[in-house]
Design an enzyme around this catalytic site. Structure first.
Site, PDB file in Angstrom:
ATOM      1  N   LYS A 183     -27.093   1.674 -29.000  1.00  0.00           N
ATOM      2  CA  LYS A 183     -26.494   0.507 -29.665  1.00  0.00           C
ATOM      3  C   LYS A 183     -25.286   0.053 -28.851  1.00  0.00           C
ATOM      4  O   LYS A 183     -24.544   0.912 -28.351  1.00  0.00           O
ATOM      5  CB  LYS A 183     -26.072   0.847 -31.097  1.00  0.00           C
ATOM      6  CG  LYS A 183     -25.367  -0.321 -31.813  1.00  0.00           C
ATOM      7  CD  LYS A 183     -25.253  -0.126 -33.301  1.00  0.00           C
ATOM      8  CE  LYS A 183     -24.106   0.723 -33.753  1.00  0.00           C
ATOM      9  NZ  LYS A 183     -22.768   0.258 -33.332  1.00  0.00           N
ATOM     10  N   GLU A 208     -22.114  -3.149 -28.709  1.00  0.00           N
ATOM     11  CA  GLU A 208     -21.431  -4.210 -29.452  1.00  0.00           C
ATOM     12  C   GLU A 208     -21.336  -5.487 -28.630  1.00  0.00           C
ATOM     13  O   GLU A 208     -21.174  -5.428 -27.403  1.00  0.00           O
ATOM     14  CB  GLU A 208     -20.015  -3.754 -29.831  1.00  0.00           C
ATOM     15  CG  GLU A 208     -20.008  -2.590 -30.809  1.00  0.00           C
ATOM     16  CD  GLU A 208     -18.613  -2.167 -31.236  1.00  0.00           C
ATOM     17  OE1 GLU A 208     -17.640  -2.896 -30.932  1.00  0.00           O
ATOM     18  OE2 GLU A 208     -18.490  -1.116 -31.877  1.00  0.00           O
ATOM     19  N   GLU A 216     -21.760  -6.255 -39.095  1.00  0.00           N
ATOM     20  CA  GLU A 216     -20.676  -5.536 -39.784  1.00  0.00           C
ATOM     21  C   GLU A 216     -19.593  -6.490 -40.288  1.00  0.00           C
ATOM     22  O   GLU A 216     -19.179  -7.417 -39.577  1.00  0.00           O
ATOM     23  CB  GLU A 216     -20.043  -4.512 -38.815  1.00  0.00           C
ATOM     24  CG  GLU A 216     -18.869  -3.766 -39.439  1.00  0.00           C
ATOM     25  CD  GLU A 216     -18.416  -2.534 -38.658  1.00  0.00           C
ATOM     26  OE1 GLU A 216     -19.042  -2.192 -37.631  1.00  0.00           O
ATOM     27  OE2 GLU A 216     -17.429  -1.921 -39.107  1.00  0.00           O
TER      28      GLU A 216
HETATM   29  O1  KIV Z   1     -19.788   3.615 -34.983  1.00  0.00           O
HETATM   30  C1  KIV Z   1     -20.411   3.478 -36.040  1.00  0.00           C
HETATM   31  O2  KIV Z   1     -20.513   4.375 -36.879  1.00  0.00           O
HETATM   32  C2  KIV Z   1     -21.049   2.196 -36.287  1.00  0.00           C
HETATM   33  C3  KIV Z   1     -21.525   1.914 -37.662  1.00  0.00           C
HETATM   34  C4  KIV Z   1     -20.390   1.788 -38.582  1.00  0.00           C
HETATM   35  C5  KIV Z   1     -22.437   0.760 -37.716  1.00  0.00           C
HETATM   36  O3  KIV Z   1     -21.134   1.388 -35.414  1.00  0.00           O
END
Ligand code: KIV
Length: 289
Positions: A135, A137, A204
């Site tokens: 993931k 950002e 988010e």
């Molecule tokens: O770092 C994390 O835990 C996240 C979630 C809050 C989506 O990105």
């Protein structure tokens, strides 16, 4: 497929019987067919083997979030989180799970420099942890990076709206999208990330109307955190929903009060040690007679 390989008399990482096949990127992506997903996607964060074992049967996805910076390491934000931290915790969570798809966050500074840097970091995370996805950002600006990674075999989860790695630009962790221009930008970011090939997107800290628009506008599943019930799925930081911290954001529901339980258990243990009432005969090794 079980990921457990440790089976010794002393290890606590007891293997679990193989319960079935792990969730895959196409199976999760395929949960959204046209409209909103029929069945919401369940995602929680996990940073350790044992927590992964406990959460895995209940989740479609486990996220090794860079929130581990604050939750595990007591750091002030996610900015100081390193690749080493993400790889070590990612591998532990993969070892502790067999059903959920495990995704690992790319830490700040490991992917923004160039697409080549992003590929080197993402491939290292996948090799060292065994996770199925990463993931990262960012919205439109990250679209070329997401395309580069997905074209080279790396499944990517996008993350738009409140992006905690950008806290110094945003000026805090408040909800995003309060102005019309910002709302429009968040929807545009989600579309750009999806068009670039992200197989799902975390949204988010946004106003409900934005979550509704994004969920309608984007063909891949939208996983909300502080983004209302309008999304295709939900994610929370596990320690928040278990009540391990005194302070939790408004969007968190506490499903347990583990901070109190742990405090009470520790106080009882301390009392018994001081009173020499622990250990008792039951916990003491003596030669058999
Ligand atoms: O770092 C994390 O835990 C996240 C979630 C809050 C989506 O990105």
């Amino acid at each position: 497929m079980s990921t457990f390989t440790i089976d010794t008399a002393t290890s606590r990482a007891t293997p679990t019987p193989v319960p079935g096949k792990r969730m895959t990127v196409p199976s999760l992506r395929g949960r959204k067919k046209g409209g909103r997903t029929d069945q919401p996607i369940v995602m929680l964060t996990a940073y350790t083997m044992r927590m992964a074992q406990l959460l895995d049967p209940h989740c479609e996805m486990l996220l090794v979030g860079d929130s581990l910076g604050q939750v595990i390491y007591g750091l002030p934000s996610t900015i100081p989180v390193t690749m080493e931290m993400m790889c070590a915790h990612g591998a532990a969570v993969v070892r502790g799970s067999w059903h959920a798809l495990v995704a690992v966050d790319m830490p700040f500074g490991s992917y923004e420099g160039s697409v080549e840097q992003a590929f080197a970091s993402a491939s290292r995370i996948m090799k060292e942890t065994g996770c199925a996805a990463v993931k990262l950002e960012g919205g439109e600006a990250m679209a070329p990076t997401i395309q580069y990674l997905t074209h080279r075999g790396i499944p990517v989860i996008g993350h738009v709206g409140l992006t905690p790695q950008a806290v110094n630009i945003l000026g805090g962790y408040g909800a995003r999208g309060k102005s019309e221009a910002e709302a429009k930008k968040i929807v545009g970011d989600a579309k750009a990330v999806a068009d670039a090939g992200a197989f799902c997107i975390v949204v988010e800290g946004v106003m409900e109307a934005i979550a509704t628009d994004v969920t309608k506008a984007v063909a891949v599943p939208i996983i909300g955190i502080g983004a209302s019930a309008e999304c295709d799925g939900q994610v929370l930081v596990t320690e928040d929903m278990l009540g391990l911290f005194e302070r939790t954001p408004r969007f968190v529901k506490r499903y347990a009060d583990l901070a109190s339980e742990i405090g009470e258990a520790a106080a009882k243990y301390a009392d018994e040690v001081r009173a020499r009432s622990f250990p008792t005969d039951e916990q003491t090794y003596r030669p058999k007679v």
